[in-house]
Enzyme design. Structure first.
Site, mmCIF file in Angstrom:
data_model
loop_
_atom_site.group_PDB
_atom_site.id
_atom_site.type_symbol
_atom_site.label_atom_id
_atom_site.label_comp_id
_atom_site.label_asym_id
_atom_site.label_seq_id
_atom_site.Cartn_x
_atom_site.Cartn_y
_atom_site.Cartn_z
ATOM 1 N N ILE A 100 0.830 -1.201 0.000
ATOM 2 C CA ILE A 100 0.000 0.000 0.000
ATOM 3 C C ILE A 100 0.867 1.255 0.000
ATOM 4 O O ILE A 100 0.527 2.265 -0.636
ATOM 5 C CB ILE A 100 -0.993 0.002 1.185
ATOM 6 N N SER A 154 11.794 0.729 7.272
ATOM 7 C CA SER A 154 11.445 -0.610 6.788
ATOM 8 C C SER A 154 12.349 -1.636 7.441
ATOM 9 O O SER A 154 13.583 -1.546 7.331
ATOM 10 C CB SER A 154 11.601 -0.674 5.256
ATOM 11 N N LYS A 199 -5.455 2.464 7.167
ATOM 12 C CA LYS A 199 -6.499 1.622 7.756
ATOM 13 C C LYS A 199 -6.160 0.150 7.520
ATOM 14 O O LYS A 199 -5.361 -0.142 6.628
ATOM 15 C CB LYS A 199 -7.871 1.992 7.180
ATOM 16 N N ASP A 203 -10.361 -6.825 6.064
ATOM 17 C CA ASP A 203 -9.400 -5.773 5.735
ATOM 18 C C ASP A 203 -9.903 -4.960 4.542
ATOM 19 O O ASP A 203 -10.000 -3.733 4.631
ATOM 20 C CB ASP A 203 -8.023 -6.377 5.461
#
Length: 312
Positions: free
Chosen positions: A14, A36, A91, A169
């Site tokens: 995402i 990361s 989200k 999700d």
């Protein structure tokens, strides 16, 4: 006005598909760093393995976008707030309502901005549907949200773990639209969740909703994660005046009685970052929890069934 420096924490699909490209072209923000654990970066900005390393090395970065899986989000956002950072959250926000409540209160205590995003809400078609329903009322609602987990979460085992939400999700995107456009509160009446026998989160969900409205509109949703024919992201509403509204393609198209009334390219993440910029100017948080509450209630009330195992 100079662009605000922002770091992205969690460089997964995402982030790479949406957050990073949107920040690159934003008039309000400039990517300063990536965090990361796998060492994945973007362009020539610094990459850190942990957020704490970022905060020590680049204290001038005052904003972070947290795009990690929800299971680890609470600790990461709290840490960011402790370091004085304003925070944008992808989200679903957190695996539990209690954690989200805590983050909202903690941001308020720290006098920092916390923005919980629900990207599917940021479409002109959604706003128009809300306006129509406010005037015409709701007779019935049917949500159909079907997509391929192999396409949208390839090899991401965390989505199948406890707290990973499973098919909810993507389904929570539908609920974010649903809770925005409804002119009255909605509640979960019942649910059926189907779990692959070798996984801890559902692959299919059927939810029935209720309200306190005297006319008791019929409202339901179906989510599925094994749809290989293409995405089906549709909400169909019958109004009390006899008109049919249909939100298609994730809320980017609105049809009324079969005729297209609003159709615009999806710029949901562009709108998210524009709204974040406005919240920062006002020093105001925005943490909407209705989609998460409906999802949690569905898990609380659901009948559970095991189905065929899932393998990538």
């Amino acid at each position: 006005m100079a662009k605000r420096k922002i770091a992205v924490i969690g460089i997964g699909k995402i982030s790479q598909d949406q957050h990073l490209p949107v920040i690159d072209k934003s008039k309000d923000f400039e990517l300063a760093a990536c965090v990361s654990t796998r060492g994945i970066g973007h362009g020539d900005v610094p990459v850190f393995k942990t957020a704490a390393e970022l905060y020590r090395a680049m204290p001038e970065v005052n904003l972070v976008a947290v795009c990690t899986p929800p299971s680890v989000r609470h600790a990461i956002v709290r840490e960011a707030l402790d370091y004085g950072k304003d925070v944008l959250m992808e989200k679903p926000p957190t695996p539990t309502i209690s954690e989200l409540d805590d983050l909202r209160a903690y941001a308020r205590k720290k006098n920092l901005v916390l923005f919980q995003t629900w990207h599917s809400r940021y479409n002109a078609a959604v706003d128009k549907a809300k306006s129509i329903l406010k005037k015409q009322g709701v007779a019935s609602v049917r949500i159909d949200w079907r997509e391929s987990v192999r396409k949208w979460h390839p090899g991401q085992d965390w989505v199948w773990e406890a707290g990973g939400f499973g098919v909810c999700d993507p389904g929570i995107n539908a609920l974010s639209i649903f809770t925005k456009i409804m002119p009255f509160p909605v509640f979960v009446k019942s649910a059926v969740l189907k779990f692959p026998a070798n996984r801890q989160s559902p692959v299919d969900a059927e939810i029935v909703f209720k309200s306190a409205e005297p006319h008791q509109p019929e409202m339901s949703a179906g989510f599925n994660w094994l749809e290989e024919s293409g995405e089906i992201w549709t909400i169909t509403i019958q109004t009390l005046e006899g008109n049919e509204l249909k939100l298609e393609k994730g809320g980017t198209i609105l049809k009324v009685n079969g005729k297209t009334k609003v159709e615009q390219p999806s710029e949901e993440y562009e709108r998210i970052y524009e709204h974040f910029a406005e919240l920062l100017k006002k020093g105001k948080s925005e943490v909407e929890d209705a989609p998460l509450r409906l999802t949690a209630d569905a898990f609380l009330l659901a009948s559970r069934y095991n189905v065929d195992e899932f393998h990538w």
